[in-house]
Design a protein around this motif. Structure first.
Motif, PDB file in Angstrom:
ATOM      1  N   TRP A   1     -28.148  22.413  15.359  1.00 17.35           N
ATOM      2  CA  TRP A   1     -27.992  21.696  14.087  1.00 17.35           C
ATOM      3  C   TRP A   1     -26.549  21.821  13.591  1.00 17.35           C
ATOM      4  N   PRO A   2     -25.890  20.698  13.262  1.00 15.53           N
ATOM      5  CA  PRO A   2     -24.483  20.775  12.842  1.00 15.53           C
ATOM      6  C   PRO A   2     -24.332  21.170  11.375  1.00 15.53           C
ATOM      7  N   VAL A   3     -23.246  21.853  11.085  1.00 16.19           N
ATOM      8  CA  VAL A   3     -22.819  22.101   9.699  1.00 16.19           C
ATOM      9  C   VAL A   3     -21.326  21.813   9.633  1.00 16.19           C
ATOM     10  N   LEU A   4     -20.862  21.418   8.458  1.00 14.93           N
ATOM     11  CA  LEU A   4     -19.435  21.172   8.227  1.00 14.93           C
ATOM     12  C   LEU A   4     -18.885  22.333   7.411  1.00 14.93           C
ATOM     13  N   VAL A   5     -17.840  22.986   7.916  1.00 15.60           N
ATOM     14  CA  VAL A   5     -17.241  24.122   7.210  1.00 15.60           C
ATOM     15  C   VAL A   5     -15.776  23.823   6.926  1.00 15.60           C
ATOM     16  N   ASN A   6     -15.266  24.382   5.812  1.00 17.41           N
ATOM     17  CA  ASN A   6     -13.863  24.160   5.457  1.00 17.41           C
ATOM     18  C   ASN A   6     -12.971  25.228   6.073  1.00 17.41           C
ATOM     19  N   ARG A   7     -11.701  25.198   5.695  1.00 15.86           N
ATOM     20  CA  ARG A   7     -10.719  26.095   6.309  1.00 15.86           C
ATOM     21  C   ARG A   7     -11.042  27.565   6.066  1.00 15.86           C
ATOM     22  N   GLU A   8     -11.782  27.851   4.999  1.00 14.36           N
ATOM     23  CA  GLU A   8     -12.146  29.229   4.681  1.00 14.36           C
ATOM     24  C   GLU A   8     -13.438  29.667   5.372  1.00 14.36           C
ATOM     25  N   GLY A   9     -14.052  28.740   6.116  1.00 13.65           N
ATOM     26  CA  GLY A   9     -15.296  29.056   6.803  1.00 13.65           C
ATOM     27  C   GLY A   9     -16.531  28.870   5.958  1.00 13.65           C
ATOM     28  N   SER A  10     -16.378  28.302   4.765  1.00 13.29           N
ATOM     29  CA  SER A  10     -17.528  28.063   3.883  1.00 13.29           C
ATOM     30  C   SER A  10     -18.232  26.771   4.293  1.00 13.29           C
ATOM     31  N   VAL A  11     -19.556  26.804   4.323  1.00 12.96           N
ATOM     32  CA  VAL A  11     -20.333  25.617   4.670  1.00 12.96           C
ATOM     33  C   VAL A  11     -20.311  24.661   3.486  1.00 12.96           C
ATOM     34  N   ILE A  12     -19.855  23.428   3.721  1.00 14.79           N
ATOM     35  CA  ILE A  12     -19.803  22.446   2.634  1.00 14.79           C
ATOM     36  C   ILE A  12     -20.776  21.284   2.855  1.00 14.79           C
ATOM     37  N   LEU A  13     -21.408  21.230   4.046  1.00 12.92           N
ATOM     38  CA  LEU A  13     -22.427  20.203   4.283  1.00 12.92           C
ATOM     39  C   LEU A  13     -23.385  20.684   5.364  1.00 12.92           C
ATOM     40  N   VAL A  14     -24.674  20.511   5.080  1.00 12.78           N
ATOM     41  CA  VAL A  14     -25.712  20.692   6.092  1.00 12.78           C
ATOM     42  C   VAL A  14     -26.457  19.367   6.182  1.00 12.78           C
ATOM     43  N   PRO A  15     -26.254  18.587   7.250  1.00 16.22           N
ATOM     44  CA  PRO A  15     -26.953  17.307   7.362  1.00 16.22           C
ATOM     45  C   PRO A  15     -28.463  17.488   7.200  1.00 16.22           C
ATOM     46  N   GLY A  16     -29.045  16.643   6.367  1.00 20.66           N
ATOM     47  CA  GLY A  16     -30.474  16.748   6.094  1.00 20.66           C
ATOM     48  C   GLY A  16     -30.773  17.532   4.837  1.00 20.66           C
ATOM     49  N   LEU A  17     -29.837  18.390   4.414  1.00 15.44           N
ATOM     50  CA  LEU A  17     -29.987  19.162   3.180  1.00 15.44           C
ATOM     51  C   LEU A  17     -29.054  18.631   2.102  1.00 15.44           C
ATOM     52  N   GLY A  18     -27.796  18.395   2.474  1.00 10.12           N
ATOM     53  CA  GLY A  18     -26.821  17.871   1.536  1.00 10.12           C
ATOM     54  C   GLY A  18     -25.547  18.692   1.538  1.00 10.12           C
ATOM     55  N   CYS A  19     -24.609  18.299   0.656  1.00  9.44           N
ATOM     56  CA  CYS A  19     -23.334  18.999   0.575  1.00  9.44           C
ATOM     57  C   CYS A  19     -23.377  20.027  -0.553  1.00  9.44           C
ATOM     58  N   ASP A  20     -22.369  20.893  -0.575  1.00  9.85           N
ATOM     59  CA  ASP A  20     -22.350  21.893  -1.636  1.00  9.85           C
ATOM     60  C   ASP A  20     -21.964  21.223  -2.962  1.00  9.85           C
ATOM     61  N   VAL A  21     -22.167  21.931  -4.046  1.00 14.25           N
ATOM     62  CA  VAL A  21     -22.057  21.337  -5.377  1.00 14.25           C
ATOM     63  C   VAL A  21     -20.649  20.840  -5.678  1.00 14.25           C
ATOM     64  N   GLN A  22     -19.627  21.469  -5.102  1.00 14.81           N
ATOM     65  CA  GLN A  22     -18.248  21.083  -5.392  1.00 14.81           C
ATOM     66  C   GLN A  22     -17.786  19.878  -4.574  1.00 14.81           C
ATOM     67  N   HIS A  23     -18.585  19.437  -3.605  1.00 11.13           N
ATOM     68  CA  HIS A  23     -18.170  18.329  -2.745  1.00 11.13           C
ATOM     69  C   HIS A  23     -19.068  17.104  -2.907  1.00 11.13           C
ATOM     70  N   TYR A  24     -19.872  17.111  -3.953  1.00  9.66           N
ATOM     71  CA  TYR A  24     -20.751  15.971  -4.187  1.00  9.66           C
ATOM     72  C   TYR A  24     -20.036  14.917  -5.032  1.00  9.66           C
ATOM     73  N   THR A  25     -20.113  13.650  -4.614  1.00  5.88           N
ATOM     74  CA  THR A  25     -19.649  12.522  -5.425  1.00  5.88           C
ATOM     75  C   THR A  25     -20.597  11.353  -5.195  1.00  5.88           C
ATOM     76  N   ALA A  26     -20.531  10.387  -6.080  1.00  3.34           N
ATOM     77  CA  ALA A  26     -21.371   9.195  -5.931  1.00  3.34           C
ATOM     78  C   ALA A  26     -20.836   8.272  -4.843  1.00  3.34           C
ATOM     79  N   GLU A  27     -19.567   8.484  -4.445  1.00  3.45           N
ATOM     80  CA  GLU A  27     -18.957   7.657  -3.404  1.00  3.45           C
ATOM     81  C   GLU A  27     -18.403   8.566  -2.306  1.00  3.45           C
ATOM     82  N   PRO A  28     -19.260   9.079  -1.451  1.00  2.00           N
ATOM     83  CA  PRO A  28     -18.830  10.020  -0.409  1.00  2.00           C
ATOM     84  C   PRO A  28     -17.923   9.354   0.622  1.00  2.00           C
ATOM     85  N   GLN A  29     -17.108  10.182   1.264  1.00  2.00           N
ATOM     86  CA  GLN A  29     -16.161   9.668   2.260  1.00  2.00           C
ATOM     87  C   GLN A  29     -16.793   9.486   3.636  1.00  2.00           C
ATOM     88  N   VAL A  30     -17.655  10.438   4.024  1.00  2.00           N
ATOM     89  CA  VAL A  30     -18.247  10.387   5.371  1.00  2.00           C
ATOM     90  C   VAL A  30     -19.694  10.872   5.332  1.00  2.00           C
TER      91      VAL A  30
END
Length: 403
Positions: A366-395
């Motif tokens: 299962w893929p996860v997206l992590v930032n430069r600090e190693g923090s998970v910012i997206l788990v496909p199927g669950l959603g993104c973390d609270v600081q990366h949520y917008t109504a117009e996502p990039q990807v």
């Protein structure tokens, strides 16, 4: 000794069995080449190679030798077998031989069976097959009807010199101990053992044909499996996991209990994994960890891998917007201890898997997206973390394959 038409490659060690094989090929007018492997592990190895080279030259037999340094890890016998068979395979294909002839004889057949019984194995076949395939190469054992004594007598009667492998006397190898028991067997005992082997193979093949129909798309229904008798279950498990390997009966029975008692499992089974998904179980290779890195939004949009794909952003549980200070970002497989900050608090990724009843085999990739600090910012199927949520996502990061 009967063989189908064609040119054959004979595997020859210079021992009595393989020298008898080479002689019989010459006697019967079979067009034959000689393949020899020198492991350089015995003092007499070079002398044996020189003798074979001379014998083949005198009789007009093409001679092929593998004598580069043999380096291995683990079990010598298993590594040596792979070493020589890969050599035979290359020569057969390169020079257009029908297949390879192996000089296993009746004593070898009985020894193999007794070792299978002693180790409590559930094999693909009891004893030795007269014919088999190895990586697309035909392997024939035309001497299974001869005893070792008969082959020695044949060599001596026709003045065929042969060499004796000194390691055959070593008690270090369990086969040598069994070999000493088989050699003196009288004809009656031999015939009884051979009949036992034939009977067991007949039962094994009947059972394999019957239970093998339950394997569909390389998987087996849990409910059907649990209705079967133990012997049928173990045979089916053997076929489903890896028909080329030799797992012990004890190992198979342990796996059998896992399949009987659990609905979602991921269990080591030899070199593979035994997994369950959607009410069916199957064998799978353990997926390799992966990590793909992007240093910019453009790179992220073009990122792809075996287990994921990146699509244009649309709102949903696969969507995220990435900030400049997140880069470089990495899409990798989920790992133990991963967690993500959601609007309702921090959530462990493994808890998400459990809540959504994601099969254990799927969690491995299962893929996860992590930032430069190693923090998970997206788990496909669950959603993104609270600081990366917008109504117009990039990807959107999509889990693209299932096992």
């Amino acid at each position: 000794m009967k063989l189908r038409q064609g040119r054959w490659l004979a595997a020859v060690s210079a021992g009595p069995d393989s020298m008898a094989l080479l002689f019989l090929c010459l006697q019967q007018g079979i067009e034959v080449g000689c393949a020899h492997v020198n492991y350089h592990h015995r003092p007499e190895a070079d002398e044996e190679e020189a003798y074979l080279r001379s014998f083949c030259k005198d009789h007009g037999i093409p001679f092929y030798v593998r004598d580069e340094p043999f380096v291995y890890e683990g079990n010598f016998e298993a590594a040596a077998r792979e070493w020589r068979y890969s050599f035979f395979c290359r020569i057969v294909k390169e020079y257009g031989y029908q297949g390879v002839l192996i000089a296993h004889q009746q004593d070898d057949l009985i020894e193999t069976y007794l070792m299978q019984e002693e180790r409590n194995l559930v094999p693909e076949y009891y004893g030795l097959k007269a014919e088999m395939m190895y990586q697309g190469m035909l392997v024939e054992r035309p001497l299974l009807g001869y005893t070792k004594k008969e082959l020695k007598d044949l060599c001596q009667a026709h003045g065929i010199r042969y060499c004796i492998d000194s390691t055959n006397e070593s008690e270090e190898y369990s086969r040598n101990r069994i070999r000493k028991e088989v050699g003196p067997m009288d004809a009656f005992t031999r015939n009884m053992v051979l009949q036992e082997i034939r009977s067991k193979n007949a039962v094994l093949q009947e059972r394999r044909c019957r239970v093998g129909t339950l394997i569909q798309d390389r998987s087996v229904s849990l409910s059907s499996y649990r209705k079967m008798e133990e012997e049928d279950r173990v045979t089916l498990l053997r076929m489903a996991i890896d028909p080329e390997k030799k797992l012990s009966l004890a190992n198979l029975k342990q796996l059998d209990q896992v399949v009987l008692k659990h609905d979602d499992f991921l269990q080591k089974a030899g070199s593979r994994l035994l997994a369950e998904k959607d009410g069916r179980f199957f064998a799978m290779e353990e997926p390799a960890p992966y990590a793909e890195t992007a240093r910019s939004l453009e790179e992220l949009r073009n990122l792809s891998g075996k287990w994921f794909r990146v699509l244009p952003g649309e709102p949903g549980v696969n969507a995220v917007s990435v900030k400049e200070n997140d880069f470089p970002v990495t899409i990798r497989n989920a790992q133990e201890g991963d967690e993500i900050r959601m609007r309702f608090g921090t959530k462990k990724v493994n808890r998400f898997f459990i809540d959504r009843k994601i099969p254990k085999c799927e969690r491995l990739i299962w893929p996860v997206l992590v930032n430069r600090e190693g923090s998970v910012i997206l788990v496909p199927g669950l959603g993104c973390d609270v600081q990366h949520y917008t109504a117009e996502p990039q990807v959107n990061v999509i889990k693209s394959q299932v096992l």
